[in-house]
Design a protein around this motif. Structure first.
Motif, mmCIF file in Angstrom:
data_model
loop_
_atom_site.group_PDB
_atom_site.id
_atom_site.type_symbol
_atom_site.label_atom_id
_atom_site.label_comp_id
_atom_site.label_asym_id
_atom_site.label_seq_id
_atom_site.Cartn_x
_atom_site.Cartn_y
_atom_site.Cartn_z
ATOM 1 N N ALA A 61 0.996 -1.297 0.111
ATOM 2 C CA ALA A 61 -0.002 0.006 -0.191
ATOM 3 C C ALA A 61 0.833 1.188 0.170
ATOM 4 C CB ALA A 61 -1.002 -0.074 1.196
ATOM 5 N N HIS A 62 2.015 1.276 0.557
ATOM 6 C CA HIS A 62 2.981 2.357 0.773
ATOM 7 C C HIS A 62 4.142 2.309 -0.180
ATOM 8 C CE1 HIS A 62 0.598 2.583 4.332
ATOM 9 N NE2 HIS A 62 0.628 3.567 4.305
ATOM 10 N N LEU A 63 4.101 1.605 -1.361
ATOM 11 C CA LEU A 63 5.159 1.240 -2.115
ATOM 12 C C LEU A 63 5.690 2.450 -2.654
ATOM 13 C CD1 LEU A 63 6.703 -1.073 -3.250
ATOM 14 C CD2 LEU A 63 5.260 -1.382 -5.242
ATOM 15 N N GLU A 64 4.627 3.680 -3.447
ATOM 16 C CA GLU A 64 5.069 4.571 -3.974
ATOM 17 C C GLU A 64 5.903 5.529 -2.947
ATOM 18 O OE1 GLU A 64 4.516 5.318 -7.142
ATOM 19 O OE2 GLU A 64 3.872 3.333 -7.218
ATOM 20 N N ASP A 65 5.450 5.519 -1.709
ATOM 21 C CA ASP A 65 6.241 6.275 -0.600
ATOM 22 C C ASP A 65 7.614 5.716 -0.716
ATOM 23 O OD1 ASP A 65 3.837 7.712 -0.324
ATOM 24 O OD2 ASP A 65 3.448 6.520 1.708
ATOM 25 N N TYR A 66 7.750 4.553 -0.848
ATOM 26 C CA TYR A 66 9.230 3.843 -0.676
ATOM 27 C C TYR A 66 10.059 4.108 -1.844
ATOM 28 C CZ TYR A 66 7.220 1.235 3.392
ATOM 29 O OH TYR A 66 6.648 0.790 4.769
ATOM 30 N N LYS A 67 9.403 4.413 -2.893
ATOM 31 C CA LYS A 67 10.036 4.677 -4.226
ATOM 32 C C LYS A 67 10.595 5.994 -4.168
ATOM 33 C CE LYS A 67 7.685 1.410 -7.261
ATOM 34 N NZ LYS A 67 6.806 1.429 -8.573
ATOM 35 N N LYS A 68 10.016 6.998 -3.505
ATOM 36 C CA LYS A 68 10.528 8.320 -3.633
ATOM 37 C C LYS A 68 11.771 8.488 -2.989
ATOM 38 C CE LYS A 68 5.896 10.230 -3.317
ATOM 39 N NZ LYS A 68 5.025 10.974 -2.319
ATOM 40 N N LYS A 69 12.787 9.324 -3.612
ATOM 41 C CA LYS A 69 14.117 9.516 -3.049
ATOM 42 C C LYS A 69 13.987 10.652 -2.342
ATOM 43 C CE LYS A 69 16.684 6.964 -6.674
ATOM 44 N NZ LYS A 69 17.519 6.992 -7.826
ATOM 45 N N GLU A 70 14.434 10.738 -1.192
ATOM 46 C CA GLU A 70 14.555 11.967 -0.573
ATOM 47 C C GLU A 70 16.133 12.586 -0.426
ATOM 48 O OE1 GLU A 70 12.457 11.483 3.019
ATOM 49 O OE2 GLU A 70 10.592 10.816 2.170
#
Length: 70
Positions: A61-70
């Motif tokens: 469910a939070h895969l897109e958040d994990y893909k973001k590079k900060e």
């Protein structure tokens, strides 16, 4: 044979022998005192499923958040 391989084989040999493991394991169980009802079965299976599938679902469910590079 190098020393570390000899040590590993000496430690692993008892674990690889089936009779050595079954002789050490002496677990005794008895039948349950009372029968489980349908509600207890549903709650138990539900909690087990939640424990197994919950973390996987959270990650998906939070895969897109994990893909973001900060």
């Amino acid at each position: 044979m190098p020393g570390f391989l000899r040590t590993i084989s000496r430690c692993a040999a008892p674990a690889l022998r089936r009779h050595a493991i079954t002789q050490r394991a002496s677990l005794y169980t008895t039948p349950p005192k009372g029968k489980m009802g349908p509600l207890e079965t549903v709650v138990g299976l539900g909690m087990f499923s939640l424990a197994i599938l919950g973390p996987s679902g959270w990650i998906l469910a939070h895969l897109e958040d994990y893909k973001k590079k900060e």
